[in-house]
Write a protein that holds these residues in place. Structure first.
Motif, PDB file in Angstrom:
ATOM      1  N   ARG A  61      38.067  41.971  40.551  1.00  0.00           N
ATOM      2  CA  ARG A  61      38.620  41.218  39.363  1.00  0.00           C
ATOM      3  C   ARG A  61      39.326  42.367  38.106  1.00  0.00           C
ATOM      4  N   VAL A  64      41.786  45.310  39.405  1.00  0.00           N
ATOM      5  CA  VAL A  64      42.960  45.789  38.984  1.00  0.00           C
ATOM      6  C   VAL A  64      43.586  44.913  37.648  1.00  0.00           C
ATOM      7  N   GLU A  65      42.514  44.693  37.181  1.00  0.00           N
ATOM      8  CA  GLU A  65      42.727  43.798  35.323  1.00  0.00           C
ATOM      9  C   GLU A  65      42.997  45.342  35.036  1.00  0.00           C
ATOM     10  N   GLY A  68      45.260  48.581  38.107  1.00  0.00           N
ATOM     11  CA  GLY A  68      46.711  47.438  39.300  1.00  0.00           C
ATOM     12  C   GLY A  68      46.349  48.175  40.757  1.00  0.00           C
ATOM     13  N   THR A  70      43.273  47.512  44.359  1.00  0.00           N
ATOM     14  CA  THR A  70      42.718  46.400  45.029  1.00  0.00           C
ATOM     15  C   THR A  70      42.093  47.472  45.394  1.00  0.00           C
ATOM     16  N   ASP A 107      49.058  48.795  42.725  1.00  0.00           N
ATOM     17  CA  ASP A 107      50.305  48.075  42.101  1.00  0.00           C
ATOM     18  C   ASP A 107      50.221  47.832  40.117  1.00  0.00           C
ATOM     19  N   ALA A 110      50.116  45.126  38.254  1.00  0.00           N
ATOM     20  CA  ALA A 110      49.239  44.028  38.526  1.00  0.00           C
ATOM     21  C   ALA A 110      48.704  44.440  37.041  1.00  0.00           C
ATOM     22  N   ARG A 111      48.050  45.764  36.923  1.00  0.00           N
ATOM     23  CA  ARG A 111      46.824  46.153  35.491  1.00  0.00           C
ATOM     24  C   ARG A 111      47.805  45.319  34.738  1.00  0.00           C
ATOM     25  N   VAL A 112      46.693  44.335  33.977  1.00  0.00           N
ATOM     26  CA  VAL A 112      46.931  43.893  33.046  1.00  0.00           C
ATOM     27  C   VAL A 112      46.378  43.944  31.390  1.00  0.00           C
TER      28      VAL A 112
END
Length: 147
Positions: A61, A64-65, A68, A70, A107, A110-112
């Motif tokens: 998790r 990704v956060e 981005g 995986t 990606d 996808a980074r938050v």
């Protein structure tokens, strides 16, 4: 377990279970540059376990956060703790599992976490640039064990 950092007297450092990853690609190690203006720093991707998450789930998790990317966690290579004060001043003692992980995909959309940026550092540069001694130590363990 190794303990890094020095606690400030009079502060209560809460134990904070965490997981951080080492992803090696094209001769470089995935790191995050955390933008804090003049106080920006480099960390290994990863962070605190949420709720009943396992280290592997938290690592997946957090990658990704923050980046981005995986990843697939592979093997747990080390464990160490690090006393420090979070950006908001909260004292914590990260109890960290360090994992070698495989990059599956990337990606950037996808980074938050907008203040985190994926950077690829030469492993020996990472040893010098990482903010936490525990992170640098984990990189050294990884280098000595042949990745």
């Amino acid at each position: 377990m190794l303990q890094f950092g020095q606690p400030d007297p009079g502060l209560d450092y809460a134990a904070r279970p965490t997981a951080f990853g080492l992803v090696f690609h094209d001769g470089k190690l995935a790191c995050v540059r955390v933008d804090r203006g003049e106080g920006s720093y480099f960390d290994l991707p990863g962070g605190a376990l949420d709720g009943d998450e396992t280290e592997e789930q938290a690592l997946t998790r957090e990658f990704v956060e923050e980046t981005g990317m995986t990843v697939r966690p592979g093997r747990r290579i080390a464990e160490a703790a690090q006393y420090f004060r979070r950006s908001d001043g909260t004292p914590v003692n990260n109890i960290a599992g360090f994992w070698v992980a495989e990059r599956l995909s990337l990606d950037p959309a996808a980074r938050v976490e907008a203040d985190h940026e994926l950077v690829w550092l030469e492993p020996h540069t990472a040893l010098n640039e990482l903010r936490h001694d525990a992170h640098a130590w984990a990189v050294a363990v990884w280098l000595r064990r042949g990745r």
